[in-house]
Design a protein around this motif. Structure first.
Motif, short mmCIF file in Angstrom:
data_model
loop_
_atom_site.label_atom_id
_atom_site.label_comp_id
_atom_site.label_asym_id
_atom_site.label_seq_id
_atom_site.Cartn_x
_atom_site.Cartn_y
_atom_site.Cartn_z
N VAL A 1 0.84 -1.20 0.00
CA VAL A 1 0.00 0.00 0.00
C VAL A 1 0.88 1.25 0.00
N VAL A 2 1.95 1.23 0.76
CA VAL A 2 2.88 2.36 0.77
C VAL A 2 3.44 2.58 -0.64
N GLN A 3 3.84 1.50 -1.30
CA GLN A 3 4.38 1.63 -2.66
C GLN A 3 3.31 2.16 -3.61
N GLU A 4 2.07 1.69 -3.45
CA GLU A 4 0.96 2.20 -4.28
C GLU A 4 0.79 3.70 -4.08
N ALA A 5 0.85 4.16 -2.83
CA ALA A 5 0.72 5.59 -2.54
C ALA A 5 1.89 6.37 -3.13
N LYS A 6 3.10 5.81 -3.05
CA LYS A 6 4.26 6.48 -3.66
C LYS A 6 4.10 6.56 -5.17
N ASP A 7 3.68 5.45 -5.78
CA ASP A 7 3.49 5.43 -7.23
C ASP A 7 2.42 6.41 -7.67
N ALA A 8 1.41 6.62 -6.82
CA ALA A 8 0.34 7.58 -7.11
C ALA A 8 0.74 9.02 -6.84
N GLY A 9 1.91 9.21 -6.21
CA GLY A 9 2.41 10.55 -5.92
C GLY A 9 1.73 11.22 -4.74
N VAL A 10 1.09 10.45 -3.85
CA VAL A 10 0.38 11.04 -2.71
C VAL A 10 1.09 10.81 -1.38
N TRP A 11 2.11 9.96 -1.36
CA TRP A 11 2.84 9.64 -0.13
C TRP A 11 3.68 10.82 0.30
N VAL A 12 3.57 11.23 1.57
CA VAL A 12 4.41 12.28 2.14
C VAL A 12 5.39 11.65 3.13
N PHE A 13 4.84 10.88 4.08
CA PHE A 13 5.68 10.31 5.12
C PHE A 13 4.89 9.25 5.86
N GLY A 14 5.58 8.31 6.46
CA GLY A 14 4.91 7.33 7.29
C GLY A 14 5.90 6.54 8.11
N GLY A 15 5.38 5.88 9.12
CA GLY A 15 6.21 5.03 9.95
C GLY A 15 5.53 4.73 11.26
#
Length: 113
Positions: free
Chosen positions: A30-44
């Motif tokens: 899911v994190v990779q999907e969000a990165k690929d969609a350009g919406v990922w800012v940060f997480g952990g």
């Protein structure tokens, strides 16, 4: 676009024995999907082995934290999304991957961030 905090407390993630690897793989997907969609800012996740401290303006460090955040733990994602409905959709994806409900909160708009 608005930034959204999608999170869950550690106690909410109750997994049967042997499921941690599958949940880890699903959450990374899911994190990779969000990165690929350009919406990922940060997480952990909060590292509970590092105790919280309070730092004053003069640099003084004191053990502990604010009473209302004494039990801050769990997993957090920050996504930048076009709408609240999009945040709910991403929260559902994260909930499936992590196998627990997710809390959604919007950050107040700050043009400098």
């Amino acid at each position: 676009m608005t930034k959204y905090l999608i999170s869950f407390p550690a106690a909410a993630m109750v997994l049967p024995d042997g499921d941690l690897e599958a949940v880890s793989d699903a959450s990374h997907a899911v994190v990779q999907e969000a990165k690929d969609a350009g919406v990922w800012v940060f997480g952990g996740g909060i590292d509970e082995s590092v105790p919280p401290v309070m730092v004053d303006g003069d640099g003084t460090v004191n053990q502990g934290t604010y009473p209302q955040t004494a039990h801050l733990e769990g997993g957090y994602s920050v996504l930048e999304l076009p709408s609240y409905d999009a945040a709910l959709e991403w929260a559902a994806k994260i909930a499936v991957a992590c196998r627990c409900a997710q809390e959604v909160r919007a950050f107040a708009y700050d043009p400098a961030s």
